[in-house]
Design an enzyme around this catalytic site. Structure first.
Site, PDB file in Angstrom:
ATOM      1  CB  CYS A  77      -0.899  -0.067   1.291  1.00 40.83           C
ATOM      2  SG  CYS A  77      -1.588   1.628   1.483  1.00 40.83           S
ATOM      3  CB  CYS A  80       2.444   3.310   6.252  1.00 41.24           C
ATOM      4  SG  CYS A  80       0.902   4.008   7.231  1.00 41.24           S
ATOM      5  CB  CYS A 161      -6.701   1.599   6.760  1.00 38.38           C
ATOM      6  SG  CYS A 161      -5.312   2.777   6.957  1.00 38.38           S
ATOM      7  CB  CYS A 409       1.182  19.873   3.856  1.00 37.25           C
ATOM      8  SG  CYS A 409       0.598  20.431   2.335  1.00 37.25           S
TER       9      CYS A 409
END
Ligand code: SAH
Length: 455
Positions: A77, A80, A161, A409
């Site tokens: 995935c 992370c 998740c 961000c």
């Protein structure tokens, strides 16, 4: 070094996307899911001019930072980067990455500004208030949902998740079950055919209210029915929306929202203010940590009660509203009309009468303000990842505020924008990384710049 070589490699560093870095024959070798301190057997998969890629065949000596933070799909995935090392080690990596950006990209000198320790999160799992699950179909036509693999649009099926509230997987699972039972056509990105594209869930951290949105290429009666059913089955769902996105690009949400049941918005509490949210309004994904971020921004802004405050890229108004009672007047600028509507409503709901929200491009509005002679004392910017454009920075400079507080961000673009301001009469005073995204390669940064010669 060449492709298919097998080498012993000591990992000494790590990038924010989770690749360990070792050096071999003077070349940097990037190896996914390894940690500084690992000694590994590395198989070289690709060699470029000055760097190479490898995979870890086996760990000869594990790094002391290693810790299995759980997750069956980690590595496949794309969500992370750091579920294989301790959160403490992750914080050190992020703290260093943000500082490096200010030194290298920003060109600032160590010691000339205050670099505060990273503000880590107290929760490293289940901190998110939002999930957008892409939906895909397997070879047999069965629909499933999950998250995209790294740098790809291949959907990796993911049950629960660990970054999301548990109830999200129950709601998404029920949606998928009904999509399969009722044969709702799943959208196919390559052909542009099919209907349902994403399940998008949001939950107010403090209110517990959930917004269920399905994103579809076109309005579909069967999908509306499913949304209605699921909306009734889960008591916490307070808003059910169908979002229509016929576009063939990477943007998840379309512009059109159809309220299916229970109203088109949910409310939450943020920094003590009641906040109303539409699916299209930006809202920080980690509420508790965002409250700490905004508190840090407020400490940098240091409003004393008589200032004009300009909040550029204000979303639903959250940052400015958290300071509205401490300034004379607040102006917020935001490009998404629904978010501006939310911001106005949020001001009303909180009895704030000294705020105006304007729907416009931040750069365009700032330029106009500057020409009209508006002279804010404090300007806050919180742009998307690409940062502020030069027009916005120039307008900020010409308005000559005492303090600029940047929330960002992306530390790289923040460092670049700070460098621009520092070339035009502003001094970098303080930088702090705030981790809103444990486990992932993302980190938020808050920066204080102040006008040289003004204290
Ligand atoms: N300050 C808000 C939102 C930050 S996210 C908060 O903390 O919640 C960045 C915001 O900038 C988004 O709401 C996005 O819609 C808005 N935005 C993007 N491009 C813009 C532009 N050119 N002008 C004004 N706002 C923009």
């Amino acid at each position: 070094m060449k492709k298919n070589d097998d080498i012993i490699l000591n990992i000494t560093d790590v990038t924010l996307d989770g690749n360990g870095v070792g050096r071999h024959e003077g070349m940097a070798v990037f190896v996914p899911a390894t940690a500084p301190g690992d000694e590994i057997d590395c198989h070289i998969t690709k060699v470029n001019k000055s760097y190479a890629f490898g995979i870890c065949r086996s760990i000869r000596k594990p790094s002391p930072h290693r810790q299995d933070r759980g997750c069956a799909v980690f590595g496949r995935c794309g969500g992370c980067s750091f579920r294989h090392i301790s959160y403490e080690a992750e914080c050190r990596i992020k703290e260093k990455a943000v500082l490096d950006d200010f030194l290298r990209i920003g060109g600032f000198e160590r010691g000339t500004f205050e670099y505060l320790p990273i503000m880590g999160d107290t929760r490293t799992d289940r901190y998110r208030n939002k999930a957008q699950y892409p939906i895909a179909a397997d070879e047999s036509g069965r629909a499933f949902c999950g998250f995209y693999a790294k740098r790809s649009h291949r959907v990796i099926e993911c049950g629960d998740c660990l970054l999301q509230p548990e109830i999200f997987s129950s709601i998404a699972g029920r949606m998928i079950q009904l999509i399969n039972e009722r044969h709702i056509p799943v959208y196919d990105e390559t052909t542009g055919k099919g209907c349902v594209r994403h399940i998008y869930l949001r939950r107010g951290e403090h209110s517990g209210q959930i917004q269920l949105t399905a994103v579809a290429a076109y309005d579909h009666r069967g999908l509306r029915e499913i949304l209605g059913i699921v909306g009734e089955e889960f008591g916490d769902i307070g808003s059910v929306v169908l979002n229509i996105n016929p576009r063939r690009d990477n943007v998840i949400l379309g512009e059109k929202c159809i309220t299916v049941s229970k109203g088109g918005t949910i409310t939450d509490i943020m920094c003590g203010s009641e906040i109303t949210l539409s699916p299209l309004s930006f809202y920080q994904v980690n509420t508790l940590q965002a409250e700490r971020l905004y508190a840090a921004a407020k400490a940098f802004a240091a409003p004393a009660g008589d200032e004009e405050l300009l909040d550029l890229y204000c979303g639903a108004g959250t940052i400015g509203l958290s300071m509205a009672k401490d300034v004379k007047h607040l102006t917020g600028v935001e490009i998404v009309p629904q978010a501006v509507e939310n911001a106005r409503k949020n001001a009303d709901a909180n009895g704030i009468t000294n705020a105006d929200f304007i729907c416009d491009d931040a750069g365009g509005a700032a330029k106009r303000f500057s020409e009209q002679g508006l002279r804010p004392d404090i300007i806050i910017t919180d742009p998307p990842r690409k940062g502020c454009d030069t027009a916005t920075l120039e307008a900020i400079i010409s308005m000559s505020p005492k303090r600029v507080v940047m929330v960002s961000c992306d530390p790289a673009t923040a460092a670049r924008d700070c460098a621009y301001l520092s070339g035009h009469g502003y001094a970098l005073k303080a930088v702090q990384a705030v981790d809103l995204y444990p486990g992932t390669g993302h980190v938020e940064t808050v920066v204080l710049m102040s006008k040289v010669g003004v204290e």
